[in-house]
Each structure stands twice: as C-alpha cells, then as structure tokens.
Design a protein around this motif. Structure first.
Motif, mmCIF file in Angstrom:
data_model
loop_
_atom_site.group_PDB
_atom_site.id
_atom_site.type_symbol
_atom_site.label_atom_id
_atom_site.label_comp_id
_atom_site.label_asym_id
_atom_site.label_seq_id
_atom_site.Cartn_x
_atom_site.Cartn_y
_atom_site.Cartn_z
ATOM 1 N N ASP A 1 -2.715 -110.892 -53.656
ATOM 2 C CA ASP A 1 -2.764 -110.807 -52.014
ATOM 3 C C ASP A 1 -3.122 -111.892 -51.276
ATOM 4 N N ILE A 2 -2.066 -112.675 -50.763
ATOM 5 C CA ILE A 2 -2.843 -113.818 -49.691
ATOM 6 C C ILE A 2 -4.216 -113.345 -48.742
ATOM 7 N N GLU A 3 -3.653 -112.379 -48.029
ATOM 8 C CA GLU A 3 -5.512 -112.046 -46.998
ATOM 9 C C GLU A 3 -6.803 -112.137 -47.613
ATOM 10 N N HIS B 1 2.323 -110.308 -52.849
ATOM 11 C CA HIS B 1 2.740 -110.697 -50.800
ATOM 12 C C HIS B 1 4.037 -111.472 -50.579
HETATM 13 ZN ZN LIG Z 1 -0.449 -109.452 -48.180
#
Ligand SMILES: [Zn+2]
Length: 105
Positions: free
Chosen positions: A8-10, A60
C-alpha cells in the motif's frame, strides 16, 4: 522460502502528500517510484535472508500502482481490481511469510 507482500502506498518512505497517493500527475508518478523501490528493497532484504519466491499484491486504490517494469525480476505481480480478498488476494498456505507495507488509518 516464499514471501507474500501486500503493498500500500500510504506509509511508504518519502510519501508526504495526498498528491503522491492518488493520480494522475507527476507527484503520483513519484509516489509510484518510491513504492516500487521500497517493495524492491524488501525483496532484496528477504533474498539476503534466504527467500527465493515472491508474490506482490498491489493493494492501493486502483491496485495498479507499482511499476511492473521496475519491479524486482524475482517477483510475481498481482494488479488490478476484482480481488475478493482485497489486500490479501493470492495468499494461501504455500507462503512462509507475509510482509504488510502500509500504515493503518
Ligand atoms: Zn492505500
């Protein structure tokens, strides 16, 4: 050793603004590069520890965030939607470990 990676990018190092998380745009492209580099670093580290097989599930947004042409050559890539198990799609009993690359909201 077989590793499942849910990305996931966060929470990716260097992601500091929402424009890096949702595209399109140059900031989002930077976010994609940062995410791909971080996943590759995890694969490199796991390889040094003895892992030799990797499945990366892009978890994501549209689930098409990693740059396939820059992803580690030893990794298989699950991208796109229609994943009933969402962030864990592709995981089964054949894996030895799971890496979760994300921040919890
Ligand atoms: Zn995300």
């Amino acid at each position: 050793m077989k590793i499942f990676i849910s990305s996931d990018i966060e929470g990716t190092a260097g992601i500091v603004d929402w424009q890096q998380v949702i595209g399109p745009g140059p900031e989002y492209e930077m976010g994609r590069r940062l995410l791909t580099a971080e996943v590759n670093a995890a694969i490199d580290g796991a390889t040094q520890a003895g892992a030799d097989s990797f499945v990366v599930n892009d978890s994501h947004w549209t689930m098409q965030n990693l740059k396939p042409d820059e992803l580690h050559h030893d990794a298989s890539y699950l991208s796109g939607r229609h994943k009933p198990l969402y962030m864990m799609e592709g995981l089964d009993g054949t894996f030895d470990a799971v890496f979760m690359a994300r921040i919890l909201h």
